[in-house]
Design an enzyme around this catalytic site. Structure first.
Site, PDB file in Angstrom:
ATOM      1  N   ARG A  88     -49.262  12.291  -7.277  1.00  0.00           N
ATOM      2  CA  ARG A  88     -49.543  10.903  -6.798  1.00  0.00           C
ATOM      3  C   ARG A  88     -51.153  11.273  -6.292  1.00  0.00           C
ATOM      4  O   ARG A  88     -51.371  12.200  -5.740  1.00  0.00           O
ATOM      5  CB  ARG A  88     -48.767  10.092  -5.766  1.00  0.00           C
ATOM      6  CG  ARG A  88     -47.346   9.902  -6.568  1.00  0.00           C
ATOM      7  CD  ARG A  88     -46.723   9.098  -5.231  1.00  0.00           C
ATOM      8  NE  ARG A  88     -46.325   9.851  -4.323  1.00  0.00           N
ATOM      9  CZ  ARG A  88     -47.122   9.986  -3.065  1.00  0.00           C
ATOM     10  NH1 ARG A  88     -48.124   8.842  -2.891  1.00  0.00           N
ATOM     11  NH2 ARG A  88     -46.675  10.652  -2.052  1.00  0.00           N
ATOM     12  N   LYS A 100     -43.925   4.081  -7.835  1.00  0.00           N
ATOM     13  CA  LYS A 100     -43.999   4.230  -6.503  1.00  0.00           C
ATOM     14  C   LYS A 100     -44.957   2.747  -6.241  1.00  0.00           C
ATOM     15  O   LYS A 100     -44.902   2.342  -5.079  1.00  0.00           O
ATOM     16  CB  LYS A 100     -44.797   5.378  -5.953  1.00  0.00           C
ATOM     17  CG  LYS A 100     -44.027   6.591  -5.764  1.00  0.00           C
ATOM     18  CD  LYS A 100     -42.697   6.367  -5.029  1.00  0.00           C
ATOM     19  CE  LYS A 100     -41.890   7.658  -4.920  1.00  0.00           C
ATOM     20  NZ  LYS A 100     -40.616   7.410  -4.394  1.00  0.00           N
ATOM     21  N   LYS A 112     -32.712  15.702  -1.482  1.00  0.00           N
ATOM     22  CA  LYS A 112     -32.370  14.598  -1.474  1.00  0.00           C
ATOM     23  C   LYS A 112     -31.332  13.987  -2.916  1.00  0.00           C
ATOM     24  O   LYS A 112     -30.224  13.563  -2.849  1.00  0.00           O
ATOM     25  CB  LYS A 112     -32.969  13.155  -1.021  1.00  0.00           C
ATOM     26  CG  LYS A 112     -34.226  12.914  -1.843  1.00  0.00           C
ATOM     27  CD  LYS A 112     -34.972  11.493  -1.204  1.00  0.00           C
ATOM     28  CE  LYS A 112     -36.012  11.042  -2.077  1.00  0.00           C
ATOM     29  NZ  LYS A 112     -37.155  12.240  -2.226  1.00  0.00           N
ATOM     30  N   THR A 113     -32.062  14.603  -4.007  1.00  0.00           N
ATOM     31  CA  THR A 113     -31.680  14.230  -5.229  1.00  0.00           C
ATOM     32  C   THR A 113     -30.435  15.468  -5.513  1.00  0.00           C
ATOM     33  O   THR A 113     -29.374  14.967  -5.911  1.00  0.00           O
ATOM     34  CB  THR A 113     -32.743  14.625  -6.462  1.00  0.00           C
ATOM     35  OG1 THR A 113     -33.553  13.349  -6.271  1.00  0.00           O
ATOM     36  CG2 THR A 113     -31.907  14.087  -7.723  1.00  0.00           C
ATOM     37  N   SER A 172     -40.358  14.982  -0.686  1.00  0.00           N
ATOM     38  CA  SER A 172     -40.139  15.851  -1.977  1.00  0.00           C
ATOM     39  C   SER A 172     -39.929  17.216  -1.624  1.00  0.00           C
ATOM     40  O   SER A 172     -40.533  17.765  -0.891  1.00  0.00           O
ATOM     41  CB  SER A 172     -41.551  15.778  -2.784  1.00  0.00           C
ATOM     42  OG  SER A 172     -41.580  16.388  -3.897  1.00  0.00           O
ATOM     43  N   ASP A 220     -33.514   7.814  -5.113  1.00  0.00           N
ATOM     44  CA  ASP A 220     -34.761   7.835  -4.479  1.00  0.00           C
ATOM     45  C   ASP A 220     -35.126   6.516  -3.746  1.00  0.00           C
ATOM     46  O   ASP A 220     -35.678   6.649  -2.683  1.00  0.00           O
ATOM     47  CB  ASP A 220     -35.814   8.162  -5.526  1.00  0.00           C
ATOM     48  CG  ASP A 220     -37.128   8.417  -4.979  1.00  0.00           C
ATOM     49  OD1 ASP A 220     -37.100   9.229  -3.930  1.00  0.00           O
ATOM     50  OD2 ASP A 220     -38.262   7.727  -5.445  1.00  0.00           O
ATOM     51  N   HIS A 266     -36.881   5.005   1.550  1.00  0.00           N
ATOM     52  CA  HIS A 266     -36.968   6.268   0.568  1.00  0.00           C
ATOM     53  C   HIS A 266     -35.950   7.246   0.890  1.00  0.00           C
ATOM     54  O   HIS A 266     -36.000   8.161   1.607  1.00  0.00           O
ATOM     55  CB  HIS A 266     -38.422   6.916   0.916  1.00  0.00           C
ATOM     56  CG  HIS A 266     -38.985   7.944  -0.030  1.00  0.00           C
ATOM     57  ND1 HIS A 266     -39.691   9.018   0.483  1.00  0.00           N
ATOM     58  CD2 HIS A 266     -38.546   7.954  -1.446  1.00  0.00           C
ATOM     59  CE1 HIS A 266     -39.809   9.600  -0.703  1.00  0.00           C
ATOM     60  NE2 HIS A 266     -39.326   9.136  -1.661  1.00  0.00           N
ATOM     61  N   ARG A 285     -41.252  17.269 -13.301  1.00  0.00           N
ATOM     62  CA  ARG A 285     -40.331  16.210 -13.372  1.00  0.00           C
ATOM     63  C   ARG A 285     -39.603  15.645 -14.486  1.00  0.00           C
ATOM     64  O   ARG A 285     -40.245  15.917 -15.663  1.00  0.00           O
ATOM     65  CB  ARG A 285     -41.214  14.599 -12.955  1.00  0.00           C
ATOM     66  CG  ARG A 285     -41.833  14.931 -11.536  1.00  0.00           C
ATOM     67  CD  ARG A 285     -40.974  14.640 -10.252  1.00  0.00           C
ATOM     68  NE  ARG A 285     -41.743  14.788  -8.792  1.00  0.00           N
ATOM     69  CZ  ARG A 285     -40.840  14.423  -7.894  1.00  0.00           C
ATOM     70  NH1 ARG A 285     -39.615  13.749  -7.894  1.00  0.00           N
ATOM     71  NH2 ARG A 285     -41.446  14.544  -6.758  1.00  0.00           N
TER      72      ARG A 285
END
Length: 535
Positions: free
Chosen positions: A61, A202, A243-244, A239, A258, A221, A324
């Site tokens: 980003r 996003k 969490k994933t 990131s 997410d 988030h 990704r």
């Protein structure tokens, strides 16, 4: 120019000012979009039928290039500053006009979708893009419409997406050629000068972070999953904190990886897909993500592929560490079809602490929960980003998602606190980073230990375990846990020199205190007192 009010109907681009276009491709299937993307040489195919895109200069980003149009609708609502940079209406008009000129004569791909699995808070959206693969990305990431819904779709928010158009800062008021601009009076976002697909997802997340909290809904988030007995858990983290990974497990059903909302009715996913990090992905540690990303139609972003065999190399970081994979949530066998869950019983704040001083898990009071939520701590590693020195860099991102918060962070924190207290959720701080020393001396927490710790919290076993209070951070740390060595639970015991640990811990505590100064006058005194002490 297009009107400022009213919503466009089905198959209507003139409302957006898009005229004299080349071919228009509306809501194509993934297979057809892949055909178009390959024909247009937007990327390449890899085994077993994945599409690999190279986003060029922008492999992540561009937060410094995001703007919000400053007008009567946003003036008193938005937290203006380096995150929400204001753009004048005049500059927006110039950029909008030039962007519309850019689209003339070009092929465009239109994808209609929705965000928010809660029907009461559903946001119909439309992406208009010049690339087939970005339309495929939108198909994967947002909620997919049924054929009857497509025919009657009326977007409440539209994204005009032109990676091939560069802004002129002297004319358009931007910082660079790249721009991500939201106009909440027009219900419109303009994105250009970057091919990184994460900007699309996003941007809609930012829109929801603006709209939903004003209705009393917490926008978060975080990932979420549900146990086989219906218990819901949330996993907040920046990131690379896990969490994933921690939410995609075989014994619990994935609600989303997410972005979520928390309303009076419970938890709901904003999205219809997953956008997982691919770097060093392997089937043994993350089998669910591995199998989900090895299916036809998956997008692999900036993943290096063997030119002869077309086999992806997930170990190769020569393009970026931020590789990704984008795929529909249906590719996860144990997903929650309706995308919703009950009010959470457990909430995990994930921090990859490369200083090696935070415990692997600690139980937080409601006041500590607000403090650590507003802090949003993790750390960046030396050598992984340009400009970092020899030691890790502490990173604080409010609410674990500062770049996506148009409103003041305290607003989100107070909404979360109210939900936690009303529904009795237990909040945990989990360190997925280093133990035995800082980065370069210690080692990364073993994933098997982190998973065992999270399982113990989810089962309720940790609530009855005696705790020991950390003297610097004030955290309640469990004294014992099956399957986890006792010294791992108390990080000071893992360091070769305890005095070195003490100094490192005090230094991190000071960083917390310095960062929290900006919130001191926006939260209750007991929240300020809940932070660490470096004395």
């Amino acid at each position: 120019m297009p009107p400022k009010s009213g919503f466009p109907g089905p198959h209507d681009l003139k409302h957006h000012g898009l005229m004299e276009l080349g071919a228009e491709f509306w809501n194509l299937s993934p297979a057809v979009l892949m055909e178009h993307a390959v024909r247009r040489m937007e990327g390449e195919l890899a085994v077993p039928g994945t599409f690999v895109a190279d986003t060029g200069q922008h492999t992540g980003r561009s937060p410094n290039d995001k703007f919000v149009v400053r007008n009567a609708a946003t003036e008193s609502q938005v937290e203006w500053g380096s995150i929400n940079q204001p753009l004048s209406e005049d500059h927006f008009e110039r950029l909008y006009h030039d962007l519309l000129e850019h689209f003339k004569g070009r092929e465009v791909y239109v994808h209609d979708a929705a965000a928010s699995a809660d029907p009461e808070h559903r946001l119909p959206i439309r992406l208009v893009t010049e690339n087939a693969w970005h339309a495929l990305f939108a198909h994967h990431m947002f909620l997919r419409l049924t054929p009857p819904e497509v025919e009657t779709h009326q977007p409440a928010f539209t994204l005009l997406h032109a990676p091939g158009f560069d802004a002129d800062p002297t004319v358009h008021g931007t910082r660079s050629k790249t721009f991500i601009i939201l106009d909440f009076s027009r219900n419109l976002a303009l994105i250009g000068g970057t091919s990184y697909a994460g900007e699309v997802k996003k941007t809609i997340f930012t829109v929801l972070n603006y709209l939903l909290p004003l209705r009393g809904v917490v926008a978060m988030h975080c990932s979420a999953n549900r146990g086989r007995h219906g218990d819901t858990a949330l996993y907040f983290g920046l990131s690379g904190t896990g969490k994933t990974t921690l939410s995609s497990v075989p014994d619990r059903d994935l609600i989303g990886d997410d972005e979520h909302g928390w309303s009076d009715e419970g938890i709901f996913n904003f999205e219809g897909g997953c956008y997982a990090k691919m770097i060093r992905l392997n089937v043994d540690d993350e089998p669910i993500i591995w199998h989900a990303t090895h299916q036809f139609g998956v997008i692999l972003e900036n993943v290096v592929v063997d030119p002869r065999t077309r086999v992806p190399n997930f170990e190769d970081e020569s393009r970026t560490e931020n590789t990704r994979g984008a795929y529909p949530i249906e590719f996860v066998p144990n997903h929650v079809i309706e995308g919703r869950g009950d009010h959470p019983q457990n909430i995990f704040f994930l921090s990859a602490d490369a200083f090696g001083v935070l415990p692997p898990i600690a139980r937080l009071s409601p006041e500590q929960a607000v403090y650590y939520f507003l802090s949003g701590y993790t750390s960046k590693l030396a050598g992984t980003e340009k400009g970092l020195g020899d030691e890790p860099e502490a990173t604080f991102s409010a609410c674990f998602g500062a770049p996506f918060l148009p409103l003041p962070p305290a607003h989100y924190a107070e909404l979360l606190r109210a939900r936690i207290e009303k529904h009795g959720a237990q909040v945990w701080l989990v360190n997925t980073g280093w133990t035995g020393g800082a980065f370069g001396q210690g080692h990364r927490m073993k994933l098997e230990h982190t998973r065992a710790i999270v399982r113990a919290a989810l089962s309720g076993d940790l609530m009855s375990v005696p705790t020991r209070r950390d003297p610097i951070f004030g955290l309640e740390v469990p004294e014992s846990l099956p399957s986890v060595p006792p010294d791992v639970l108390w990080p000071r015991d893992t360091w070769a020199q305890p005095s070195a640990y003490d100094e490192q811990a005090r230094r991190l505590a000071r960083r917390f205190a310095d960062n929290f100064e900006k919130y001191r006058n926006t939260v209750q005194a007991e929240v300020v007192a809940a932070g660490p002490s470096a004395a």
